[in-house]
Design a protein around this motif. Sequence first.
Motif, PDB file in Angstrom:
ATOM      1  N   THR A  54       0.541  -1.548   0.024  1.00  0.00           N
ATOM      2  CA  THR A  54       0.148  -0.328   0.098  1.00  0.00           C
ATOM      3  C   THR A  54       1.190   1.505  -0.151  1.00  0.00           C
ATOM      4  OG1 THR A  54      -1.935  -1.361   0.301  1.00  0.00           O
ATOM      5  CG2 THR A  54      -1.957   1.178   1.139  1.00  0.00           C
ATOM      6  N   THR A  55       0.478   2.505  -0.771  1.00  0.00           N
ATOM      7  CA  THR A  55       1.498   3.690  -1.010  1.00  0.00           C
ATOM      8  C   THR A  55       0.345   4.856  -0.643  1.00  0.00           C
ATOM      9  OG1 THR A  55       2.596   2.441  -3.067  1.00  0.00           O
ATOM     10  CG2 THR A  55       2.550   4.887  -2.392  1.00  0.00           C
ATOM     11  N   ILE A  56       0.723   5.148   0.623  1.00  0.00           N
ATOM     12  CA  ILE A  56      -0.444   6.641   0.789  1.00  0.00           C
ATOM     13  C   ILE A  56       0.024   7.742   0.551  1.00  0.00           C
ATOM     14  CG2 ILE A  56      -1.266   7.726   3.014  1.00  0.00           C
ATOM     15  CD1 ILE A  56      -1.952   4.172   4.024  1.00  0.00           C
ATOM     16  N   GLY A  57       0.399   8.814   0.207  1.00  0.00           N
ATOM     17  CA  GLY A  57       0.461  10.270  -0.453  1.00  0.00           C
ATOM     18  C   GLY A  57       0.005  11.053   0.948  1.00  0.00           C
ATOM     19  N   LYS A  58       0.712  11.850   0.569  1.00  0.00           N
ATOM     20  CA  LYS A  58       0.354  13.282   1.830  1.00  0.00           C
ATOM     21  C   LYS A  58      -0.698  13.526   2.483  1.00  0.00           C
ATOM     22  CE  LYS A  58       5.030  14.608   0.755  1.00  0.00           C
ATOM     23  NZ  LYS A  58       5.888  16.446   0.416  1.00  0.00           N
ATOM     24  N   ASP A  76      -2.181  12.251  -2.884  1.00  0.00           N
ATOM     25  CA  ASP A  76      -2.146  13.230  -2.104  1.00  0.00           C
ATOM     26  C   ASP A  76      -3.198  13.795  -2.095  1.00  0.00           C
ATOM     27  OD1 ASP A  76       0.482  13.258  -1.592  1.00  0.00           O
ATOM     28  OD2 ASP A  76       1.505  14.465  -2.751  1.00  0.00           O
ATOM     29  N   ASP A  77      -3.819  14.081  -0.680  1.00  0.00           N
ATOM     30  CA  ASP A  77      -4.955  15.087  -0.373  1.00  0.00           C
ATOM     31  C   ASP A  77      -6.101  13.876  -0.311  1.00  0.00           C
ATOM     32  OD1 ASP A  77      -3.780  17.594   0.888  1.00  0.00           O
ATOM     33  OD2 ASP A  77      -2.784  16.950  -1.273  1.00  0.00           O
ATOM     34  N   VAL A  78      -6.320  12.653  -0.852  1.00  0.00           N
ATOM     35  CA  VAL A  78      -7.218  11.536  -0.413  1.00  0.00           C
ATOM     36  C   VAL A  78      -8.287  11.500   0.732  1.00  0.00           C
ATOM     37  CG1 VAL A  78      -7.783   9.647  -1.236  1.00  0.00           C
ATOM     38  CG2 VAL A  78      -6.806  11.166  -2.580  1.00  0.00           C
ATOM     39  N   THR A  79      -9.375  11.591   0.136  1.00  0.00           N
ATOM     40  CA  THR A  79     -10.299  11.624   1.638  1.00  0.00           C
ATOM     41  C   THR A  79     -10.649  10.214   1.279  1.00  0.00           C
ATOM     42  OG1 THR A  79     -10.878  13.209   2.273  1.00  0.00           O
ATOM     43  CG2 THR A  79     -12.052  12.011   2.888  1.00  0.00           C
TER      44      THR A  79
END
Length: 239
Positions: A54-58, A76-79
């Motif tokens: 899993t890769t999760i942005g800022k 980035d900036d995902v909800t």
Amino acid sequence: MSIVLRKVCYALGAGLRGSGSVLNELGASLQGARAQKDELNKNGRIIELGEKQTTIGKNTFLAPNANIVGDTDIADDVTVWYGATLRGDQEKVSIGANSSIGNRSVAIGPALIGQNVNIEQRAIIEKAIIGDFATIESGAKVLEGAKVEERAVVGRGSVVETGAIIRKGEFWAGNPARFVKKLDEAEIAKYQTKVENENKASLKHDQYHSLNLQQREMLKEIADSSIETNGEYYPERMF
């Protein structure tokens, strides 16, 4: 239940949960490299399956009970809201920047969801492509091989059939979904405002879930003295 008793129960529960985390880590260390990672924290339940990472942005908000499984790429900036599931256990799920995945929605890989996309609550994206700035309204389903192009909208409760293509800026609805109209610029802007509002709202939730136990208790005391909650607690009211 009195405030004092509730604080005692809360502290006891926190201690028991902390002990469970320690035991889980100990068990994983004994299993070695073959241990399956299954992490539960403020950033949701993250399950990495073997080589599927899993890769999760800022600046993302992943609700504590969101499920992120296998090969998922979150920009980035995902909800990702409460109860939503991203299933990358078979094929990859990608979520573009500034997109919102609603309560109890599901995305099943291979799925490509673009930037500034609004997937509303209880929607299902099953092995499909969703273009930038598109909206999938509540309870809608986009089935395998379908493509929703940029700035298009799928109406509430609609079902987009396997292999269907919804062109740029079109509004489709029904079961099966069919073309209804071409959206004008004002309508497109209105839908875009919705995803922006979702992402703004997530900041309050992320702030609450970042607090430690003592800080949360302080907020609860404020809530008890100033907010009528009918026995329930709403963290978004505290900011």
